[in-house]
Write an enzyme that holds these catalytic residues in place. Structure first.
Site, PDB file in Angstrom:
ATOM      1  N   CYS A 148      34.637  11.461 -29.293  1.00 21.01           N
ATOM      2  CA  CYS A 148      35.993  11.507 -29.852  1.00 21.01           C
ATOM      3  C   CYS A 148      36.343  10.174 -30.508  1.00 21.01           C
ATOM      4  CB  CYS A 148      37.002  11.836 -28.754  1.00 21.01           C
ATOM      5  SG  CYS A 148      36.994  10.633 -27.422  1.00 21.01           S
ATOM      6  N   GLU A 182      36.259  14.301 -34.218  1.00 20.16           N
ATOM      7  CA  GLU A 182      35.222  14.443 -33.212  1.00 20.16           C
ATOM      8  C   GLU A 182      33.903  14.464 -33.961  1.00 20.16           C
ATOM      9  OE1 GLU A 182      35.321  15.774 -29.665  1.00 20.16           O
ATOM     10  OE2 GLU A 182      37.409  15.171 -29.570  1.00 20.16           O
TER      11      GLU A 182
END
Length: 191
Positions: A148, A182
């Site tokens: 992330c 992401e």
């Protein structure tokens, strides 16, 4: 690809907020798997990746430090009839010590030597992986890294690329119009 998975989690759980993107990430991982035996997953949360991936592996061992996440992961495995997963409520540090032979009560009934891990999946917090985890995962043939935070991913990949090469890389835009993305990277050991 058309199987539907059901998840329950409590209000404090960290979940992928964008369902469509989350499904795309899971599909991307699954479509890039080959020669699967067993899967080791670190930071498994409530089983977001663990459960869909479990149908592609013989057995899965997954760890997570949060008690409520593990409770929900076990619940979700039941809801989705995923019978080959062992969820461990352990920190990654404890898990690595267990692989070094240290005994833990939470590993009762789990024999690490019975597993033949072809893949390891890591989905670490924003800080990325620390040195000890990096050197641990380097032992595995195939690494699936979900991130992330592109900055810590970049740092970690510099280290991992000494032993592995990136075979696939994808960017998933979780929050359109923000900087949050992401990333997924598939790495395999350099022969």
């Amino acid at each position: 690809g058309s199987k539907t998975y059901n998840y329950k989690f409590d209000s404090t759980a960290f979940i992928q907020p964008n369902k469509t993107i989350n499904e795309a990430m899971i599909s991307w991982v699954i479509s890039n798997l080959s020669d699967t035996k067993d899967l080791l997953e670190m930071y498994c949360g409530h089983g977001n990746f663990t459960i869909p991936l479990s149908f592609k592996f013989r057995k899965v061992l997954a760890n997570e430090i949060s008690k409520s996440s593990i409770k929900n992961a076990n619940l979700n495995a039941g809801l989705n009839d995923a019978k080959n997963i062992n969820f461990l409520r352990m920190s990654s540090e404890e898990l690595m010590r267990a692989f070094d032979g240290e005994q833990f009560n939470r590993l009762e009934g789990v024999s690490l030597s019975e597993y033949e891990f072809s893949h390891i999946l890591v989905d670490p917090p924003r800080a990325g992986l620390d040195k000890s985890v990096l050197s641990f995962i380097k032992n595995y043939e195939n690494i699936i890294y979900i991130s992330c935070n592109p900055d810590t991913l970049y740092e970690n990949l510099k280290e991992l690329s000494l032993t592995h090469r990136v075979t696939k890389f994808a960017i998933f835009d979780q929050f359109v119009h923000t900087k949050h993305i992401e990333c997924g990277a598939m790495l395999e050991k350099i022969k």
